[in-house]
Design an enzyme around this catalytic site. Sequence first.
Site, PDB file in Angstrom:
ATOM      1  N   THR A  58       0.846  -1.181   0.000  1.00 27.26           N
ATOM      2  CA  THR A  58       0.000   0.000   0.000  1.00 27.26           C
ATOM      3  C   THR A  58       0.880   1.228   0.000  1.00 27.26           C
ATOM      4  O   THR A  58       2.023   1.164   0.452  1.00 27.26           O
ATOM      5  CB  THR A  58      -0.849  -0.009   1.293  1.00 27.26           C
ATOM      6  OG1 THR A  58      -2.175  -0.334   0.967  1.00 27.26           O
ATOM      7  CG2 THR A  58      -0.889   1.334   1.978  1.00 27.26           C
TER       8      THR A  58
ATOM      9  N   ALA B 261      -6.617  -5.090   5.703  1.00 28.99           N
ATOM     10  CA  ALA B 261      -7.804  -4.313   5.324  1.00 28.99           C
ATOM     11  C   ALA B 261      -8.928  -4.499   6.328  1.00 28.99           C
ATOM     12  O   ALA B 261      -9.572  -3.545   6.747  1.00 28.99           O
ATOM     13  CB  ALA B 261      -8.277  -4.722   3.931  1.00 28.99           C
TER      14      ALA B 261
END
Lengths: 258, 206
Positions: free
Chosen positions: A62, A110
Site C-alpha cells: 500500500t 484491510a
Amino acid sequence: MDSFVNRFRGTTELWANEANMFDDFGPYDAVKEFSQPPVEFLKECTDEKSDSECRIKFEHGTTTLAFKFQGGIIVATDSRASAGSYIASQTVKKVIEINPYLLGTMAGGAADCQFWERELGRRCRNKERISVAAASKLLANMVYPYKGMGLSMGTMVTGWDKTGPNLFYVDSDGSRFKGDMFSVGSGSTFAYGVLDSGLDYELSTNDAIELSRRSIYHATYRDAASGGYVRIYHVKEQGWEFIGLFDVGNLHWEYNGL
Amino acid sequence: DVINLFQPSDQEMEFLIGITGKDFVLTAADTSAARSITVMKSTEDKSRDLNKHNIMLYSGESGDTVTFAEYIQRNVRLYGIRNGIELTPKAAATFTRKELATSLRSRHPYTVFLLIAGYDITTSKPHLYWIDYLGSSAEVPFAAHGYGSYYCMSILDRYHHPDITLDEAKVLVKKCIDELKTRFVINLLDFKIKVTDQDGIREITI
C-alpha cells in the site's frame, strides 16, 4: 472454478417456478471443487518461521499519505490489494470516511483497518464534534489490548476540529504520533522522497493536490504492491471533500509527455 | 516461567540521559520516533511530567512506552490529588519499579526503559533513578539508556562530580551529544533537554 459457476448459470428469471427451485442442485462434493487440498492452500498463507502465536502472513502492499498545508490537509492513497504476487483488486477504497469531518486511511490488514475505524465511527457520535486527538487516542486504546496478537493496522486519522486541522498516525503496535506529514505502507519510502522534496506549507490547494498525486504515482511506479488509482481527499474546515480518482496508468503517460 | 531476556535492538537506537547536580537534574532524550527504517516524527517528546518536581523519560517498545508512562503519570497525579502532597522521587521510582516487576511475569510484559528524575522538596535534594523492563531500579548520579550509553557513560565518569553546576552540566551533556554525533552510526538529529529543580520542570537549550 468455472464448473462451479456454470452449475448456477441457469435462466435469467429469478426462479420463475418456485417448485422447481432446487431441481438443479445435485450432490455437492466440496473436496473435488478445490484445485488443491485445503491444507496446502493454508500453508501458502502462513509463515512457519514467524512468531508461533500468530503465523498468518499479512501483505502490507500500500501507499498512503497525508500532509498539512495552508489550505487544510490532503489525504491520498493508492487502491491496490495484493496477495503475494497476485493482484487481488485494483479498486480498493483505502480512505475510510469515519464521519463527515474525520477521515482514516488504511494500510496493513484491510479487515483490521475497516473494522476498527468503523468501531471508532460508532463511538464518535456525540452532540459535539470529537477532536482528532481524542478520536485517534480512542483508536489507539482500542487496539492496544490486542498488541502481539497479529492485528496489522497502520492508519492516519485526520480532520478539522476546534484547534484547526490535525493529523495523527496510529498503528497496531500501539504507537500514536501527532504530525504535519506522514506516509504509511510498503511504498511510503518512495512517496516520502517526492513529498519531502516538494512540500511547502504555502502551496496552493491545486499544487498540493498535484504533489500528492505525483507522490502516490511515483510510489506505485517503484513499489510492486501499490497501484491502481490515486484516491485524493481534501480536509477543510467544513469537512472533507472527495477530489477524485486518477488512474495511475494514465498518469504515467501524462507525466512522461505522451 | 521463562523470562525472555532478549532486548530487541530496535529499542536501543533511542537515547536517554540524566545528570544530577548540586540542586537540579538535567535530562535529555532524542526526538526521533522511527518505525523500521523510516523516521515517522522528529519532534517527539519522550517524557511525561509525573508531578511538579518529577519527570519520567521513556524508551522501548512503541505503544508500551506511552501507555505505561501515562499510566504512571496518572497514578502519581492521583496520589497528589488524594493526599494533598506530591510523591517524592524515591516513592515514584519505587511505585514504577513495582509495576514493571508485576508486569514482567504477566501475559504481556511492558518493554520499557526509564529514567525518573526528580527534586525532593522535603529534603531539597535531586534524585535520578535508572529503571528497566525487568523491574530493576538503581539510584545513580548520572545514567543513560540505549546504544548511546556505551559512548556517554565514560564521559560522565570522567567529568561528573557531585557539586556540578547547571552551566557545567549543560557543557557535559553537550559533550555527550557531540560524541554521539561523531561516533554513533544512527543519526540522532535533535534532543529535548529539560531541567528539574526546586522551581519545577522546564525545557532548555544548550
